[in-house]
Design a protein around this motif. Structure first.
Motif, PDB file in Angstrom:
ATOM      1  N   ARG A  53      -2.652   4.411   6.742  1.00  0.00           N
ATOM      2  CA  ARG A  53      -2.672   5.187   5.491  1.00  0.00           C
ATOM      3  C   ARG A  53      -1.344   5.909   5.272  1.00  0.00           C
ATOM      4  NH1 ARG A  53      -8.126   6.721   7.146  1.00  0.00           N
ATOM      5  NH2 ARG A  53      -9.569   5.476   5.925  1.00  0.00           N
ATOM      6  N   LYS A  54      -0.805   6.488   6.346  1.00  0.00           N
ATOM      7  CA  LYS A  54       0.482   7.180   6.229  1.00  0.00           C
ATOM      8  C   LYS A  54       1.588   6.195   5.863  1.00  0.00           C
ATOM      9  CE  LYS A  54      -0.597  10.900   9.457  1.00  0.00           C
ATOM     10  NZ  LYS A  54      -0.320  11.468  10.784  1.00  0.00           N
ATOM     11  N   GLN A  55       1.584   5.043   6.497  1.00  0.00           N
ATOM     12  CA  GLN A  55       2.597   4.028   6.209  1.00  0.00           C
ATOM     13  C   GLN A  55       2.472   3.547   4.760  1.00  0.00           C
ATOM     14  OE1 GLN A  55       2.314   0.524   8.638  1.00  0.00           O
ATOM     15  NE2 GLN A  55       4.342  -0.188   8.065  1.00  0.00           N
ATOM     16  N   ASN A  56       1.262   3.344   4.299  1.00  0.00           N
ATOM     17  CA  ASN A  56       1.059   2.922   2.916  1.00  0.00           C
ATOM     18  C   ASN A  56       1.522   3.995   1.939  1.00  0.00           C
ATOM     19  OD1 ASN A  56       0.040   0.462   3.648  1.00  0.00           O
ATOM     20  ND2 ASN A  56      -2.100   1.059   3.416  1.00  0.00           N
ATOM     21  N   ALA A  57       1.303   5.263   2.281  1.00  0.00           N
ATOM     22  CA  ALA A  57       1.754   6.349   1.413  1.00  0.00           C
ATOM     23  C   ALA A  57       3.277   6.370   1.321  1.00  0.00           C
ATOM     24  CB  ALA A  57       1.230   7.687   1.931  1.00  0.00           C
ATOM     25  N   VAL A  58       3.954   6.142   2.435  1.00  0.00           N
ATOM     26  CA  VAL A  58       5.421   6.110   2.431  1.00  0.00           C
ATOM     27  C   VAL A  58       5.921   4.940   1.587  1.00  0.00           C
ATOM     28  CG1 VAL A  58       7.444   5.716   3.889  1.00  0.00           C
ATOM     29  CG2 VAL A  58       5.675   7.310   4.622  1.00  0.00           C
ATOM     30  N   VAL A  59       5.306   3.789   1.750  1.00  0.00           N
ATOM     31  CA  VAL A  59       5.709   2.612   0.978  1.00  0.00           C
ATOM     32  C   VAL A  59       5.487   2.853  -0.510  1.00  0.00           C
ATOM     33  CG1 VAL A  59       5.126   0.197   0.505  1.00  0.00           C
ATOM     34  CG2 VAL A  59       5.383   0.976   2.859  1.00  0.00           C
ATOM     35  N   MET A  60       4.360   3.435  -0.862  1.00  0.00           N
ATOM     36  CA  MET A  60       4.082   3.712  -2.271  1.00  0.00           C
ATOM     37  C   MET A  60       5.076   4.721  -2.840  1.00  0.00           C
ATOM     38  SD  MET A  60       1.801   1.664  -3.143  1.00  0.00           S
ATOM     39  CE  MET A  60       1.391   2.270  -4.751  1.00  0.00           C
ATOM     40  N   GLN A  61       5.476   5.704  -2.046  1.00  0.00           N
ATOM     41  CA  GLN A  61       6.460   6.683  -2.498  1.00  0.00           C
ATOM     42  C   GLN A  61       7.809   6.007  -2.745  1.00  0.00           C
ATOM     43  OE1 GLN A  61       5.911   9.782  -3.360  1.00  0.00           O
ATOM     44  NE2 GLN A  61       8.047  10.068  -3.923  1.00  0.00           N
ATOM     45  N   LEU A  63       8.293   2.854  -3.475  1.00  0.00           N
ATOM     46  CA  LEU A  63       8.151   2.019  -4.669  1.00  0.00           C
ATOM     47  C   LEU A  63       8.183   2.858  -5.942  1.00  0.00           C
ATOM     48  CD1 LEU A  63       5.448  -0.541  -3.533  1.00  0.00           C
ATOM     49  CD2 LEU A  63       7.868  -0.962  -3.936  1.00  0.00           C
ATOM     50  N   LYS A  64       7.576   4.029  -5.891  1.00  0.00           N
ATOM     51  CA  LYS A  64       7.577   4.905  -7.056  1.00  0.00           C
ATOM     52  C   LYS A  64       9.000   5.366  -7.370  1.00  0.00           C
ATOM     53  CE  LYS A  64       5.613   9.204  -8.767  1.00  0.00           C
ATOM     54  NZ  LYS A  64       4.825  10.384  -8.423  1.00  0.00           N
ATOM     55  N   GLU A  65       9.740   5.753  -6.339  1.00  0.00           N
ATOM     56  CA  GLU A  65      11.124   6.180  -6.544  1.00  0.00           C
ATOM     57  C   GLU A  65      11.976   5.027  -7.065  1.00  0.00           C
ATOM     58  OE1 GLU A  65      12.437   7.754  -2.833  1.00  0.00           O
ATOM     59  OE2 GLU A  65      11.113   9.499  -2.935  1.00  0.00           O
ATOM     60  N   ALA A  66      11.745   3.834  -6.551  1.00  0.00           N
ATOM     61  CA  ALA A  66      12.515   2.676  -7.000  1.00  0.00           C
ATOM     62  C   ALA A  66      12.195   2.339  -8.454  1.00  0.00           C
ATOM     63  CB  ALA A  66      12.222   1.475  -6.107  1.00  0.00           C
ATOM     64  N   ALA A  67      10.958   2.540  -8.859  1.00  0.00           N
ATOM     65  CA  ALA A  67      10.575   2.244 -10.239  1.00  0.00           C
ATOM     66  C   ALA A  67      11.169   3.256 -11.208  1.00  0.00           C
ATOM     67  CB  ALA A  67       9.056   2.227 -10.363  1.00  0.00           C
TER      68      ALA A  67
END
Length: 82
Positions: A53-61, A63-67
């Motif tokens: 869950r922590k790893q997925n949260a980091v990845v989503m963050q 991706l959000k910054e990249a978008a």
């Protein structure tokens, strides 16, 4: 003669289908084996799930910054430093 050929073809096709079904049933694990496999998955451990869950949260963050940015992150140095 034509009907005999059709009958033999139909029986052969049904036989191949039956053979495929038998082979599939031999390969597919039984219910007990399936439960054992599910029990031994890394995701079944609460500790591993929390790490995931922590790893997925980091990845989503990321991706959000990249978008939200207009720069092409694929051409820049990785990791990008601001």
């Amino acid at each position: 003669m034509g009907s005999l050929r059709t009958f033999v073809s139909a029986v052969g096709l049904a036989g191949l289908g039956g053979l495929g079904y038998v082979m599939w049933s031999l390969i597919v694990p039984g219910e007990d084996r399936r439960k054992e496999l599910l029990k031994n998955l890394p995701e079944s451990s609460p500790l591993m799930m929390e790490e995931r869950r922590k790893q997925n949260a980091v990845v989503m963050q990321v991706l959000k910054e990249a978008a939200e940015t207009n720069e092409n992150l694929a051409r820049g140095s990785w990791p990008s430093r601001k």
